[in-house]
Write a protein that holds these residues in place. Structure first.
Motif, PDB file in Angstrom:
ATOM      1  N   ILE A  41      81.998  43.738  59.605  1.00 23.11           N
ATOM      2  CA  ILE A  41      80.586  43.815  59.995  1.00 23.11           C
ATOM      3  C   ILE A  41      79.826  42.615  59.439  1.00 23.11           C
ATOM      4  N   PHE A  42      80.057  42.288  58.191  1.00 22.62           N
ATOM      5  CA  PHE A  42      79.343  41.158  57.602  1.00 22.62           C
ATOM      6  C   PHE A  42      79.819  39.823  58.157  1.00 22.62           C
ATOM      7  N   GLU A 102      77.311  37.128  59.854  1.00 18.68           N
ATOM      8  CA  GLU A 102      77.367  35.706  59.504  1.00 18.68           C
ATOM      9  C   GLU A 102      77.469  34.837  60.754  1.00 18.68           C
ATOM     10  N   MET A 103      78.284  35.237  61.718  1.00 18.63           N
ATOM     11  CA  MET A 103      78.410  34.470  62.961  1.00 18.63           C
ATOM     12  C   MET A 103      77.093  34.465  63.730  1.00 18.63           C
ATOM     13  N   LYS A 140      87.734  46.899  54.795  1.00 16.68           N
ATOM     14  CA  LYS A 140      88.026  45.995  55.910  1.00 16.68           C
ATOM     15  C   LYS A 140      86.943  46.095  56.992  1.00 16.68           C
ATOM     16  N   GLN A 141      86.522  47.304  57.321  1.00 15.17           N
ATOM     17  CA  GLN A 141      85.463  47.498  58.319  1.00 15.17           C
ATOM     18  C   GLN A 141      84.149  46.896  57.832  1.00 15.17           C
ATOM     19  N   PHE A 142      83.829  47.110  56.566  1.00 11.76           N
ATOM     20  CA  PHE A 142      82.617  46.575  55.966  1.00 11.76           C
ATOM     21  C   PHE A 142      82.630  45.052  56.029  1.00 11.76           C
TER      22      PHE A 142
END
Length: 47
Positions: A12-13, A17-18, A7-9
């Protein structure tokens, strides 16, 4: 050091992306990431 959860990984991605969605080129992306890192450092130092 603790391991990162899936979930943390993923979070982060999602943030990467944002950031990249609003960038014109690689230099713009690098600048935005650097600004975010510096903002994080200053907020930690203010605590």
């Amino acid at each position: 050091m603790e391991g990162m959860t899936d979930k943390q990984f993923d979070k982060i991605f999602q943030m990467f992306e944002m950031i990249l969605d609003g960038c014109k080129d690689l230099d713009d992306a690098k600048r935005k990431v650097k600004e975010l890192r510096e903002d994080k450092k200053t907020s930690k130092e203010a605590e």
